[in-house]
Design an enzyme around this catalytic site. Sequence first.
Site, PDB file in Angstrom:
ATOM      1  N   ASP B  12      24.993  -5.791  34.955  1.00 47.27           N
ATOM      2  CA  ASP B  12      24.437  -4.766  34.071  1.00 47.27           C
ATOM      3  C   ASP B  12      24.128  -3.578  34.974  1.00 47.27           C
ATOM      4  OD1 ASP B  12      23.313  -3.500  31.838  1.00 47.27           O
ATOM      5  OD2 ASP B  12      21.309  -4.205  32.368  1.00 47.27           O
ATOM      6  N   GLU B  73      29.295  -4.093  32.200  1.00 48.22           N
ATOM      7  CA  GLU B  73      29.131  -3.359  30.947  1.00 48.22           C
ATOM      8  C   GLU B  73      29.961  -2.079  30.969  1.00 48.22           C
ATOM      9  OE1 GLU B  73      25.110  -3.122  29.137  1.00 48.22           O
ATOM     10  OE2 GLU B  73      25.600  -1.012  28.842  1.00 48.22           O
ATOM     11  N   ASP B 146      17.319  -6.521  32.425  1.00 52.46           N
ATOM     12  CA  ASP B 146      18.583  -6.308  33.140  1.00 52.46           C
ATOM     13  C   ASP B 146      19.181  -7.637  33.597  1.00 52.46           C
ATOM     14  OD1 ASP B 146      18.089  -3.135  33.760  1.00 52.46           O
ATOM     15  OD2 ASP B 146      16.279  -4.340  33.949  1.00 52.46           O
TER      16      ASP B 146
END
Lengths: 185, 185
Positions: B12, B73, B146
């Site tokens: 992330d 991501e 996260d």
Amino acid sequence: MNLEGMRVMGVDPGLTRCGLSVVQAGRGRAVVPVAVGVVRTPSDAELTERLLRISRSVGEWMDDYRPDVMAIERLFERGTVSTVIHTAHAVGVIMLAAAERGVPVYHYTPSEVKKAVSGNGRADKKQMTSMITRILGLAEPPKPADAADALALAVCHCWRAPLIARASQLGAAGHTTNFVSSAHH
Amino acid sequence: MNLEGMRVMGVDPGLTRCGLSVVQAGRGRAVVPVAVGVVRTPSDAELTERLLRISRSVGEWMDDYRPDVMAIERLFERGTVSTVIHTAHAVGVIMLAAAERGVPVYHYTPSEVKKAVSGNGRADKKQMTSMITRILGLAEPPKPADAADALALAVCHCWRAPLIARASQLGAAGHTTNFVSSAHH
């Protein structure tokens, strides 16, 4: 504050074409060209592969020419977001190459570069190329545009560096004064 | 198409906080957690220094856990442009770390991750954390957000990988058919 001999690497960042240059500061406002080129990566290659190629090329240039500082174009919101994101990926690996070698990085917007080099923040490509050719005493105008932009970034830093050095000296002097004055309280 | 034992690193991405995870595909839809953590860089540090720290941390994770693939991501236009640009710099150095180790990188949007993990592309943070805790058999919910997101990305890839592998096999079969048929002409 003698910056004579300082080597500056200029980078016009991009994933498809990345302009690279190295110049050396001479006496006064003299700037001597050392190298200029463009790294290209095929648009049909994987993004990881393209970043790897840019990283290796920039690393080789830095190891070959040993710049003291890097000047790179500051990204801002223009064009499509996906293009900005791709260019920002490239800027990340280029800044990393500098960080791994302890080379400081300075960012300049296109208008800062135009103003520094031509005196006009809105100078067009043709005016900029003509100025760069004259400043560096080149036999012919640098091509392609990315190469000329990379040279302009490097020249911009050569001429801004004395101001940056003076400002940071003043800043340091200010800090010292504060320290001395608080020691007296 | 046996993907059992495949190790996936989930990322992330972020400059201030970067979530990292490693999971291993088990039998069927089973996924085993291996590691999870967050790399932080101080917001008052130089951008070059921050990118260097992220690059080194991600590199160390990859060397320690030897993932077969990275799931990260996908960035898109949300929040302020300057935040997207900073995150994109971080993504550049993270993808480079993968490229330098020959590890392929897959990108997933937040809604693809939510859909894959919870069946609902609009699941909220709480639902996602609860699903991830259950899927991985964790004693307690992963923190901070996260870290949970990095685990969700890795689980998403574990479950999407068989489909990706099947699609690429079909693609390859298609090419073979074309080749055979053109050889007959």
